[in-house]
Write a protein that holds these residues in place. Structure first.
Motif, short mmCIF file in Angstrom:
data_model
loop_
_atom_site.label_atom_id
_atom_site.label_comp_id
_atom_site.label_asym_id
_atom_site.label_seq_id
_atom_site.Cartn_x
_atom_site.Cartn_y
_atom_site.Cartn_z
N SER A 193 -3.67 7.31 -2.02
CA SER A 193 -3.15 6.11 -1.39
C SER A 193 -3.72 4.96 -2.18
N THR A 194 -2.92 3.94 -2.47
CA THR A 194 -3.39 2.87 -3.33
C THR A 194 -2.62 1.59 -3.01
N THR A 195 -3.19 0.48 -3.38
CA THR A 195 -2.51 -0.79 -3.17
C THR A 195 -2.03 -1.34 -4.50
N LEU A 196 -0.72 -1.44 -4.62
CA LEU A 196 -0.14 -2.02 -5.84
C LEU A 196 -0.22 -3.54 -5.76
N GLU A 197 -0.62 -4.14 -6.87
CA GLU A 197 -0.61 -5.61 -6.93
C GLU A 197 0.38 -6.03 -8.01
N ALA A 198 0.73 -7.30 -7.97
CA ALA A 198 1.77 -7.78 -8.89
C ALA A 198 1.41 -7.40 -10.31
N ALA A 258 5.38 3.35 1.98
CA ALA A 258 4.66 2.16 1.56
C ALA A 258 4.79 1.09 2.62
N LYS A 259 3.70 0.34 2.81
CA LYS A 259 3.78 -0.78 3.75
C LYS A 259 3.04 -1.97 3.15
N GLN A 292 0.83 -1.19 0.00
CA GLN A 292 0.00 0.00 0.00
C GLN A 292 0.86 1.24 0.00
N TRP A 293 0.69 2.08 -1.01
CA TRP A 293 1.51 3.27 -1.17
C TRP A 293 0.73 4.52 -0.83
#
Lengths: 482, 482, 482, 482
Positions: free
Chosen positions: D217-222, D236-237, D185-186
């Motif tokens: 804020s967003t969640t990066l996925e593969a 990011a965490k 999550q960035w």
């Protein structure tokens, strides 16, 4: 006055002999009068409009005693006898014979008999820093410094009859050769090329074949002056019938527009990068394939576009120029290079140097404070001995400070002391500025543009205690009351 | 004389007041007499056998004017007024109050009124290199130097009534405190441990809790002397009713057997490796598994064998000791550290300083040679101002040379000048050696152990022109004949 | 065996050809066996008692394939093709013709065809650090290092038929020349003087006239070995009918008693000065007038007394010798110079290198801990890859610490890595010491001389994770329980 | 595509999954295609016109396997097991908890189980130079470098589920974050001021209170990509249910117009001073009293005149700009910073790397020359791996030379090698230039603009032997004929 295209000669006996002027108080005016005397009877205006940095000037004065009191072989003998003059550091013993230039220095102190023995054997003697040993030379240089606002130095050259001490060469300074005793035959040659016109660095020794044909040759006699700009090759020899003693006064070493611009562009670029986003934007991906020697034959729209962008940015650089900061940077260097003011006895008595603490008994000074009041009339000691400098020293909060740089505690030996300065607060800076601008007038402490008498006295006292200001009246001593 | 185990006191009023002795010519004898005077009425023999480096000595002389003429607050005022005394470099302004030691130095020159104002406000003043400003102090130190053969320095301390300027601490030098004006109360404390006995480096400032109980406390009055060895902690404060001025004369900083041995072993090992094949042989394959902390509990025959071998080699190292080279190495450093000789007017007149070249006209010296003949009687200026040094400088052919080091052109400011020396050839070295050994007698140039009169005159002239020798008679000037 | 006074020759065909021994586990024993093989059929005992550092030894083995597998021109070609071999850094191309030695290196990588073209044109090729590129050479050197306990290096020399690549010279290392392919004719010359016997530094290139008459000349054939001590001048050329490839194994560079004594005296003097008051006492006032070249002819009682004092102090210096500290200082340098251990695949599987973390899914290691229990049997990886070092680093409280230095993470390139060490506490140091001394035996973690199982496991884990210890069994992986 | 003022998001599942493109031969085109792939399905044109250096871009691809083959935790495990990855040098172990950022690095090599143990305990792992260990990352970076013409670097970040490894901060590079495994999550925040927009240096760690409100804020996925310009603060965490592995590709560090202008003005001023007499003329005597802070309030004609003169000279500076020299200066630095080309097996077979010398017998190469003829078709290996540079190195005769700089022998470790270059003559420079411009086409050696076939072959051979050119056909080996 005779003026050819390549040099100017004036030969005139003054009706009355002007004495070397005694400093009267306004240092720039004193410097200017001293320069008038130096090139008398040529005019200063004409000198700076037609001669300076352009071509040699020969002044025949027909007055052998013109510069009497400045320096002499007798004075040299006194200095060698009394002062710690050291070979190589302060004095060179040289010969130039059959195209061969040699230095004959020993180690350590140059005692008088040793130097005179070399001299008697045909050696020339050069005193490299006569300002440090001779008070008149110090006074001459430090006063002219107020005229030129650039370091003024001097060398003394003594050559026995019939010899030459140095090979042909050119220097990187404006040279004023003042003949003090005897005679010397000078030959001058034009700069060899445009590149060597007003050069930034002195040449090495030339052989006769390297120096072209001379523009003129002349014999200087005592009282005569020869000026030539940096870049003019020269050589000189004494005549068979007379020794020669002269002083060469030098100035304007690397004091050019280019030097100022150098300070300027460094600062401007830093500011531009910090303030102007255009300078922080990335270069285009194709700049390396549009520019560079390997692309220099191209004349593509893209290349032209980049060239234009570069010119635009160079233009924008102008917006970030801080000419004042650049001048101050140089001004501070000038103060570091400067000779300290040569104060007269009277002047000393009106500065911290004139503060004579009275001791009534061992361990008991009875009057140890200088009587500065709100009505004391003060001025700075010399117009060009102080400079304000705004700096911005690695402070996270970008707090700038102001420093007062000064030359009043410099040594007579070049750069023997570090740069001298102290920090002041913004309000006080204005007070110092007002003192700088009111020079040469004396002003009362009360007129300093500060809020309270206490502040005014503090600034005045602080400047006085550094030797930066003088009073109109002799210093009076007092004890602290209360 | 009162002598406790930890310090010695003598209190005796001399029937006649001995004057500070005037140097008479034999520098070691002069140094010795000056030291006699310094610790008078204590005896020098007893001092060196019972006190020196062992314990403090307090001498009460009851003669306030004992050291008159050496230094005074009046002289300090003169120096501050006339000389370029600079804060931090030459002078410290300090306070020690409530366990807090502070330095109040400003930047630049310490003008008299500024210093006296601090003083009037309770600050102590320390002059760090009074030798450079005061001729009597220079003479004192340079004469004592001939006694100690180790650099002798001095500090002057001035404290207003009722104050203390420095925190308790110990120094790395032997200290002779000579009270000049007023009074000061001293407290001394023993070295805190064996490790801090005769320490190699000074301590920092101690708090009261760190210094143990005092061995004695006393009030020094003008004319009194207090000696204490390095390592003895001390502090001093002036009394409420009197300021204090004293000079501390210091010597023997890192001038120990250990320092000599250090020079020695470095040289010895280089020589051993160069000359003794045993030192160049490879270590045994198992030395790392017999020695080292990880093997230190072992007591194997192999380990004992290696320990023995190491002791043998350490023993062989003795065969390569060159005590003379080590002493000369230190002697050369001593000359560099030394004050230059303080010549009297009479002495000057018999050295190169007395060579007054006569100028008959500008550029025309008429007598510029010093009249040295084969019959001139000469000696070196000071016993300890010259030293021969055999060196071996990176010469492929291992050619050694001899240098004459001297202190005659040193500055009164510590290490302001580089080491002064010149090379001579082997024969001439013997001539210099003979001059060193014949001191203080004058010998004729003719007696120098050289083959020809020309060589003798060359050596004598060369030494004379460096200021290393003086004549028995005043220098006479002559012109070169023929 | 033929033994003349100046060299020894053995020429014997072994009945069975000994293979280069494979390391079996005890590193010192492995090193020793490898050295046996290197000088086979000469005996190691005889070598170290009669030959080592004394005189050359020539071993003719008549078995061309003796060193097969160590290195070859084929292997060189592979290395040039596959590895980043750089001119000057790793490889030199040289000629020696008509007394003139030249280097023909280019810049950057030495690609194979470029090098072979030089070779085809008569150039010799030297590989300066073959250990970094060849695994057998690395293994050879690192194993011999366990024998010599001094850095072992190697150079490879390839010369085309009929050429010489290097001028006559001597080296500062013990040289073992092992002929690998073809033949080379060697000439050896005695050290020219006692000074050049076992010299500390290599010579420059000599001309033929500088090297004296040869002591012998011989042709090495593949499988032959030539040993000669440092200081023996040598030159070699290939024969017209055959190229030559040999490896020179070198060791014992500045690994002498003198080097140990140097460490020793430096430490001893520091300790003596700190601990022994005699060393801190002042020198006598007259030492400079009793010692020094200018006093070296004297034979006074005072001078003899000082000489005696110096000898006494030199003797006392012995009391402060710490041979263990000096050996450890050198031991630490040896570890820094060392090649890292060349572990076999089996050995790797029993060290941290054999720890294969199993990943069950991206980001999810399922077994990442090495199973070390109190019963795991461990030993250090090599006898000479670890060393304890007691230090005393600038700590005011004189607290000493212990460091474990090791070579297990060194690079195959000399000094590419910094010294590798970590601090441990006193108790743990004993545990490491016990591991060093129990080598080559494996011991259980339980036997470590520590108080708790937790401490034992901590030390074992820590050493294991640095690559310093290996287990007797292959590393097993586990996850953390609980 | 969603575009707010402060960032742009695109979220689209490609109908067919584009594979990471395989380099096909034209390096700039390869670089460009790889960049297309990196930001797919966003368009490159749009990216550079609307996003680059302006605002963040988030690309959701919904294709977890998008970057498969580039890097993985499995690959990380392999690298830790097989390569000499060292703590601090190549790898950091970090935590960020409760506002506290810590580094947990040990000394020396980071063995796999040690690193995984930290990871299992919540530590993040950063690989600082993965290009050196991973061939796909090397290929990625070196290919993108051909697109950006600025150094392209990379870091790998691995974080266990539920942790954060780094504090909020901004960087000095353009960042492309490519999620490889798991999720993260960035949070992004705008530059805090104009000064910190496109900053030249990275920030330190910020506390939460210093970073303003987040822009998104967003969640990066593969498979997802996040781009943000230098100056954008980020943190990011990983999420509680998944670890995270991503690569950050970085470029354009101090690659701005300002950097080019810096090179430019330095050169321009040197040239102006050398060529333009106006820059060498002395400053007017009154410049220090017209300029400077102390005069900044004045608005005198004289001050205006000087300001004008300064602007004029700044304008004249433009006449001395050499944009090509400045670009080349930067081009040469770029080559030094560059990764070496990552050649495919096929490419290698057509360069010097493919030159397999055949050995027929020990010491006997039978084919050691690369068959380059006048008809061989060649090109440089990469468009941006070579650069011509005209220099003027301290030559009295002002002779300029030309150098060929190249990156073909660089190390994969930053600046491990010195700048690589060689000098060529003017004619040959034109030949190299023609090769640069004809890229990507192959040209015959015959077409090189040189006078003789011999010269053409010499240049071609020389470039080939440095690894700078490749042939169209596989390298053939030959022996020298004749």
């Amino acid at each position: 006055t005779t003026s050819s295209s390549s040099f100017t000669t004036i030969s005139k006996k003054a009706s009355s002999v002007p004495k070397m002027p005694f400093p009267e108080g306004d240092s720039e005016s004193d410097g200017s009068k001293l320069f008038d005397w130096l090139i008398h009877p040529f005019s200063t205006n004409k000198f700076f409009s037609a001669i300076w940095e352009r071509k040699p000037l020969l002044i025949r004065r027909h007055i052998p005693q013109y510069a009497d009191g400045l320096f002499s072989t007798n004075e040299l003998n006194r200095i060698l006898t009394e002062c710690n003059v050291r070979f190589s550091v302060n004095l060179d013993v040289t010969t130039y014979q059959n195209g061969c230039r040699e230095t004959h220095n020993e180690e350590g102190r140059a005692f008088a008999p040793v130097v005179w023995d070399y001299y008697k054997n045909g050696c020339s003697v050069r005193i490299k820093n006569p300002q440090a040993f001779s008070k008149p030379v110090w006074k001459l240089c430090s006063t002219l410094q107020e005229h030129f606002k650039s370091m003024v130095g001097a060398n003394i050259y003594l050559t026995p009859a019939g010899f030459q001490g140095f090979a042909p060469h050119y220097d990187d300074i404006e040279a004023f050769v003042l003949q003090l005793e005897g005679k010397k035959q000078w030959s001058l040659y034009n700069p060899r090329s445009k590149n060597e016109t007003l050069p930034r660095f002195s040449s090495g020794n030339f052989s006769e074949s390297e120096i072209g044909s001379e523009i003129f040759s002349t014999t200087l006699e005592a009282g005569d002056l020869l000026y030539f700009p940096r870049g003019f090759i020269h050589q000189a020899k004494s005549l068979p019938d007379s020794h020669s003693l002269h002083i060469t006064i030098s100035t304007y070493q690397r004091n050019t527009w280019g030097d100022l611009i150098q300070e300027l562009v460094t600062g401007a670029l830093s500011k531009a990068i910090a303030e102007d986003l255009e300078f922080r934007k990335g270069l285009p991906l194709d700049y390396l394939s549009s520019l560079g020697v390997q692309n220099s034959d191209k004349d593509t729209p893209r290349r032209r576009e980049m060239m234009k962008k570069i010119r635009d940015l160079m233009g924008r650089l102008q917006d970030h120029i801080d000419a004042d900061a650049a001048a101050d940077q140089r001004g501070v260097e000038f103060l570091h290079d400067s000779l300290p003011p040569a104060l007269s006895q009277d002047e000393k008595s009106r500065t911290i140097h004139g503060a004579n603490v009275r001791m009534v008994a061992p361990g008991r000074p009875s009057a140890w404070l200088c009587d500065i009041t709100i009505n004391t009339r003060i001025r700075i000691v010399r117009k060009n001995a102080v400079r304000l400098f705004a700096h911005n020293d690695g402070d996270a909060n970008d707090n700038a400070g102001v420093r007062v740089y000064h030359s009043t505690q410099n040594s007579r030996t070049y750069h023997e002391e570090e740069k001298k300065f102290f920090e002041i607060e913004g309000d006080c800076a204005l007070a110092v500025e007002s003192l700088i601008h009111s020079y040469p007038s004396y002003v009362t402490v009360a007129t300093l543009p500060l809020n309270s008498d206490e502040e005014k006295l503090n600034v005045a006292t602080s400047l006085f205690e550094k030797g930066i200001i003088m009073m109109e009246e002799k210093v009076k001593m007092m004890k602290r009351t209360g």
